[in-house]
Scaffold this active site. Structure first.
Site, PDB file in Angstrom:
ATOM      1  CB  THR A  14      -0.853   0.035   1.303  1.00 30.03           C
ATOM      2  OG1 THR A  14      -0.220  -0.216   2.237  1.00 30.03           O
ATOM      3  CG2 THR A  14      -1.901  -1.075   1.087  1.00 30.03           C
ATOM      4  N   GLY A  15       2.208   1.121  -0.124  1.00 29.53           N
ATOM      5  CA  GLY A  15       3.076   2.093  -0.141  1.00 29.53           C
ATOM      6  C   GLY A  15       3.461   2.913  -1.440  1.00 29.53           C
ATOM      7  CG  ASP A  16       4.763   7.287  -2.484  1.00 32.93           C
ATOM      8  OD1 ASP A  16       3.511   7.349  -2.748  1.00 32.93           O
ATOM      9  OD2 ASP A  16       5.638   8.090  -2.959  1.00 32.93           O
ATOM     10  CB  ALA A  18       3.637  -0.796  -3.905  1.00 28.81           C
ATOM     11  CE  LYS A 152      19.204   5.229  -1.687  1.00 24.50           C
ATOM     12  NZ  LYS A 152      18.290   6.145  -1.896  1.00 24.50           N
ATOM     13  CG  ASP A 181      21.957   2.031  -7.450  1.00 21.56           C
ATOM     14  OD1 ASP A 181      21.436   2.831  -8.016  1.00 21.56           O
ATOM     15  OD2 ASP A 181      23.156   2.386  -6.761  1.00 21.56           O
ATOM     16  CG  HIS A 182      16.146   4.015  -8.923  1.00 19.80           C
ATOM     17  ND1 HIS A 182      16.561   4.768  -7.785  1.00 19.80           N
ATOM     18  CD2 HIS A 182      15.802   4.883  -9.694  1.00 19.80           C
ATOM     19  CE1 HIS A 182      16.528   5.911  -7.914  1.00 19.80           C
ATOM     20  NE2 HIS A 182      16.013   6.210  -8.984  1.00 19.80           N
ATOM     21  CE  LYS A 186      17.606   7.081 -12.907  1.00 25.61           C
ATOM     22  NZ  LYS A 186      16.359   7.612 -13.083  1.00 25.61           N
ATOM     23  CG  HIS A 244      21.647   6.524  -6.935  1.00 27.14           C
ATOM     24  ND1 HIS A 244      21.020   5.307  -6.997  1.00 27.14           N
ATOM     25  CD2 HIS A 244      20.720   7.268  -6.396  1.00 27.14           C
ATOM     26  CE1 HIS A 244      19.941   5.235  -6.301  1.00 27.14           C
ATOM     27  NE2 HIS A 244      19.851   6.590  -5.976  1.00 27.14           N
ATOM     28  CE  LYS A 345      16.908  14.666  -2.213  1.00 27.86           C
ATOM     29  NZ  LYS A 345      16.019  13.940  -2.886  1.00 27.86           N
ATOM     30  CE  LYS A 350      15.024  13.774 -11.480  1.00 29.21           C
ATOM     31  NZ  LYS A 350      15.600  13.129 -10.225  1.00 29.21           N
TER      32      LYS A 350
HETATM   33  C1  BG6 Z   1      16.478   8.105  -4.531  1.00 25.62           C
HETATM   34  C2  BG6 Z   1      16.642   9.025  -3.459  1.00 25.62           C
HETATM   35  O1  BG6 Z   1      17.493   6.753  -4.369  1.00 25.62           O
HETATM   36  O2  BG6 Z   1      16.700   8.670  -5.874  1.00 25.62           O
HETATM   37  C3  BG6 Z   1      16.056  10.130  -3.704  1.00 25.62           C
HETATM   38  O3  BG6 Z   1      16.672   8.216  -2.169  1.00 25.62           O
HETATM   39  C4  BG6 Z   1      16.439  10.745  -4.992  1.00 25.62           C
HETATM   40  O4  BG6 Z   1      16.372  11.309  -2.733  1.00 25.62           O
HETATM   41  C5  BG6 Z   1      15.935   9.742  -6.108  1.00 25.62           C
HETATM   42  O5  BG6 Z   1      15.072  12.139  -5.194  1.00 25.62           O
HETATM   43  C6  BG6 Z   1      16.436  10.261  -7.486  1.00 25.62           C
HETATM   44  O6  BG6 Z   1      16.211   9.265  -8.377  1.00 25.62           O
HETATM   45  P1  BG6 Z   1      15.720   9.774  -9.854  1.00 25.62           P
HETATM   46  O7  BG6 Z   1      15.455   8.472 -10.813  1.00 25.62           O
HETATM   47  O8  BG6 Z   1      14.497  10.665 -10.070  1.00 25.62           O
HETATM   48  O9  BG6 Z   1      16.783  10.706 -10.519  1.00 25.62           O
END
Ligand code: BG6
Length: 494
Positions: A14-16, A18, A152, A181-182, A186, A244, A345, A350
């Site tokens: 039920t989290g973000d 997911a 993580k 590590d998403h 990419k 990352h 941040k 971005k």
């Molecule tokens: C996450 C961090 O691993 O990566 C977040 O915990 C950050 O703080 C996010 O906002 C950034 O990911 P992306 O894919 O939006 O660049």
């Protein structure tokens, strides 16, 4: 090749994560025919929910976040029927025996062959006890494979990561653990290897003879959002650096693997991490690392609060929301080449970009020190635009002699019809087919912590070097100095 038959267990259903990433990822895989029809998903969280309510949640998430539109899907009901929900108190071992019953039932119903993927979208403190309960509850007694996928932060420092790892390893083997590590999911991060090793144009130059420096920028416009509590405990170095950014360094710096096998690629990445120069003492840290925290400012005319006034952040916090560092990979290929990395941040844009700055040609008849020559740049645009940019020098058109920089700019994400998969889609797909290449192995994680811990401990010793930058600016001035003292500058992004 499609993914194996899989029973997915989503803890934290039920989290973000997911809602934003996991359900849409499963849906894309389904729509693209990458998922075997013989799959089921069990959503798990404490909150009571019926299967129907859960399927509505999944439908809502897909409508909002998926790459494919569910409205056009004639087989929607068939897809949604694979989703089941169970309310579970993860601290109660008995509840896991119940979960086992449901799992065995679905296993039979969908003929899944006992293959189980446990995705823990949970706080890391819970990884150990959930793993243990999975074992005690008999969920690992099925006949197929078992894989644990975790998010993580993997620990807070090396000792805590070690402890966490030991807990998990009591239940799962290293090759059953998929640490996300998403960034490794990419498209353009995966493309780094291909561009490097499939181009005669770059590979021969990929070393300290021809490369002046490498710059990695990972900037965000958002503040800490609702995650003040977590973030204040972590800070930018742990949140982005340990994972990352160091992972991107490994992709840029690694040697070609001898085979396209996960372990061979990960071995090469580990060698890079082993070659990272660990700063000797607090003075060296101060010389090579800048840390900052945002104060009040504005972005596009919108006033923004200071970090210390964000929700969940103590008003005297000294946590960094920005860091920039000069890092060295002390091996034969990279001796003397600085890797400049920065993240923060509340920066103006971005973006994620990796810039390779090549050394300039020695002075020759085509130009002299009086003619300013721009260096060649190769840029991997990772996010949000995906593409590759190459800057070269050419003759100024016309009869007046001169050299001008020109650019070749390939925008992958602008191409009509190319809708590249989301990072989570690739990673879930890889986990379900047992390819661990783009997941981090324990030795990578531990070496990354070793590098980070040295900096963190110096920061604890010298708390006075935290610098403030206005929200919406490019961070502390000292980050410019870090490069200027070597005769370089940050290349503008985008
Ligand atoms: C996450 C961090 O691993 O990566 C977040 O915990 C950050 O703080 C996010 O906002 C950034 O990911 P992306 O894919 O939006 O660049």
């Amino acid at each position: 090749i499609g993914a194996d038959r899989t029973l997915f267990f989503i803890f934290g259903a039920t989290g973000d994560l997911a809602r934003r990433k996991l359900f849409p990822a499963i849906y894309s895989l389904y729509r693209e025919g990458k998922l075997s029809k013989r799959f089921a998903v069990i959503g798990l969280a404490r909150r009571p929910r019926t299967n129907e309510q859960f399927r509505d949640d999944v439908s809502g998430s897909i409508r909002e976040f998926a790459r494919y539109k569910s409205e056009e899907d004639k087989q929607w009901d068939e897809f949604a029927g694979h989703f089941h929900y169970m309310s579970l108190d993860i601290n109660k071992p008995e509840a896991f025996a119940e979960l086992r019953k449901l799992a065995d039932l679905l296993d039979d119903q969908y003929d899944i062959g006992g293959n189980r993927l446990f995705y823990l979208a949970l706080a890391p403190e819970l990884f150990g006890s959930v793993s243990n309960n999975l074992k005690e509850g008999g969920l690992l007694d099925s006949s197929g494979w078992h894989r644990l996928v975790i998010e993580k932060p993997f620990g807070y420092d090396l000792p805590s990561a070690q402890k966490l790892n030991e807990q998990i390893r009591q239940v799962f083997e290293e090759d059953e653990i998929y640490r996300i590590d998403h960034y490794l999911g990419k498209e353009m991060v995966q493309n780094i290897e291909v561009v490097r090793f499939a181009n005669a144009l770059f590979e021969p130059l990929w070393n300290n003879k021809y490369i002046a420096n490498i710059q990695i920028t990972l900037s965000e416009t958002v503040g800490v959002e609702e995650r003040g509590g977590y973030y204040d405990h972590a800070g930018a170095l742990r949140d982005m650096g340990q994972n990352h950014m160091l992972q991107m360094i490994t992709m840029m710096a690694m040697e070609p693997p001898s085979r396209m096998e996960p372990e061979d690629i990960r071995d090469e990445k580990v060698k890079v991490l082993r070659s990272l120069r660990i700063f000797k003492n607090a003075d060296e840290v101060k010389e090579h690392v800048v840390r900052g925290q945002y104060s009040a400012g504005e972005l596009k005319g919108k006033p923004l609060p200071a970090y210390r006034n964000e929700e969940g952040v103590p008003s005297d916090s000294v946590t960094e929301t920005y860091f920039a560092a000069k890092v060295f990979v002390d091996n034969f290929r990279w001796a003397g080449v600085p890797f400049y990395i920065r993240t923060g941040k509340r920066l103006p844009v971005k973006t994620t970009e990796v810039v390779v700055e090549f050394k300039n040609m020695p002075e020759n008849v085509y130009f002299s020190s009086k003619t300013k020559l721009e260096p060649n740049l190769l840029v991997f645009r990772v996010n949000p635009t995906e593409g590759i940019y190459l800057k070269m020098n050419a003759k100024r058109p016309g009869s007046q002699w001169g050299i001008v920089p020109i650019a070749m700019d390939f925008c992958q994400s602008c191409e009509v019809g190319i809708n590249t998969p989301e990072a989570y889609e690739r990673l879930l797909f890889d986990a379900a087919r047992g390819d661990s290449t783009y997941f981090t192995r324990w030795d990578e994680v531990s070496l990354a912590w070793k590098f980070v811990d040295r900096i963190e401990s110096a920061w604890r010793e010298q708390s006075t070097d935290l610098q403030y930058y206005a929200a919406g600016s490019w961070g502390p001035e000292a980050a410019q100095q870090l490069l200027a003292s070597d005769g370089f500058k940050w290349w503008p992004v985008n």
